[in-house]
Design a protein around this motif. Structure first.
Motif, PDB file in Angstrom:
ATOM      1  N   ALA A 120     -11.385   7.287   0.044  1.00  0.00           N
ATOM      2  CA  ALA A 120     -11.390   7.055   1.490  1.00  0.00           C
ATOM      3  C   ALA A 120     -11.012   5.621   1.829  1.00  0.00           C
ATOM      4  N   TYR A 121     -10.016   5.476   2.656  1.00  0.00           N
ATOM      5  CA  TYR A 121      -9.519   4.195   3.146  1.00  0.00           C
ATOM      6  C   TYR A 121      -9.087   3.237   2.031  1.00  0.00           C
ATOM      7  N   ASN A 122      -8.832   3.730   0.832  1.00  0.00           N
ATOM      8  CA  ASN A 122      -8.421   2.863  -0.277  1.00  0.00           C
ATOM      9  C   ASN A 122      -6.944   3.107  -0.567  1.00  0.00           C
ATOM     10  N   PHE A 123      -6.091   2.596   0.273  1.00  0.00           N
ATOM     11  CA  PHE A 123      -4.655   2.827   0.139  1.00  0.00           C
ATOM     12  C   PHE A 123      -4.038   2.023  -0.985  1.00  0.00           C
ATOM     13  N   GLY A 124      -4.752   1.019  -1.480  1.00  0.00           N
ATOM     14  CA  GLY A 124      -4.266   0.198  -2.581  1.00  0.00           C
ATOM     15  C   GLY A 124      -4.755   0.668  -3.929  1.00  0.00           C
TER      16      GLY A 124
ATOM     17  N   ASP B  31       0.807  -1.205   0.000  1.00  0.00           N
ATOM     18  CA  ASP B  31       0.000   0.000   0.000  1.00  0.00           C
ATOM     19  C   ASP B  31       0.848   1.267   0.000  1.00  0.00           C
ATOM     20  N   ALA B  32       2.004   1.225   0.610  1.00  0.00           N
ATOM     21  CA  ALA B  32       2.906   2.381   0.578  1.00  0.00           C
ATOM     22  C   ALA B  32       3.313   2.686  -0.861  1.00  0.00           C
ATOM     23  N   VAL B  33       3.646   1.654  -1.600  1.00  0.00           N
ATOM     24  CA  VAL B  33       4.031   1.829  -3.006  1.00  0.00           C
ATOM     25  C   VAL B  33       2.823   2.282  -3.830  1.00  0.00           C
ATOM     26  N   GLU B  34       1.682   1.607  -3.673  1.00  0.00           N
ATOM     27  CA  GLU B  34       0.472   1.920  -4.440  1.00  0.00           C
ATOM     28  C   GLU B  34      -0.001   3.355  -4.214  1.00  0.00           C
ATOM     29  N   SER B  35       0.147   3.852  -3.000  1.00  0.00           N
ATOM     30  CA  SER B  35      -0.341   5.194  -2.676  1.00  0.00           C
ATOM     31  C   SER B  35       0.749   6.253  -2.842  1.00  0.00           C
ATOM     32  N   LYS B  36       1.871   5.865  -3.445  1.00  0.00           N
ATOM     33  CA  LYS B  36       3.014   6.780  -3.599  1.00  0.00           C
ATOM     34  C   LYS B  36       3.405   7.346  -2.240  1.00  0.00           C
ATOM     35  N   TYR B  37       3.479   6.437  -1.274  1.00  0.00           N
ATOM     36  CA  TYR B  37       3.848   6.757   0.104  1.00  0.00           C
ATOM     37  C   TYR B  37       2.946   7.831   0.702  1.00  0.00           C
TER      38      TYR B  37
END
Length: 100
Positions: free
Chosen positions: A32-36, A19-25
């Motif tokens: 909302a709440y969709n970090f992926g 999720d860090a990568v998907e959300s560009k950190y």
């Protein structure tokens, strides 16, 4: 939320890394709440129109899933990565990334 759902610490760590990568950190314009940044697909819940670019740099407006809370997101992303990609909770990060 992952612990409440009984997920292993290893699996939670792998999801957070993904999720860090998907959300560009944390800098991506996500729903909302969709970090992926999971797109609508067969989702019946609320969505958020994004402003992205395709491979030819044309502006597109994909619909992203919107979750009520972190627990709902974790349940959905867990189901997706396990069912679509065969990810297992004990996969190391390299195996996890290769499967995705």
């Amino acid at each position: 939320a992952g612990r409440e759902l009984g997920l292993s610490d290893n699996f939670i760590k792998n999801l957070i890394t993904k999720d860090a990568v998907e959300s560009k950190y944390g800098s991506a314009n996500q729903a909302a709440y969709n970090f992926g940044n999971i797109t609508k697909g067969r989702w019946k819940g609320p969505t958020h129109k994004g402003n992205d670019r395709d491979k030819n740099n044309n502006l597109i407006h994909p619909e992203f899933r919107v979750y009520k809370n972190m627990k709902e997101y974790i349940q959905d992303i867990t189901k997706l990565v396990k069912n679509l990609y065969g990810v297992k909770e004990d996969d190391d990060i390299v195996t996890f990334a290769q499967k995705l």
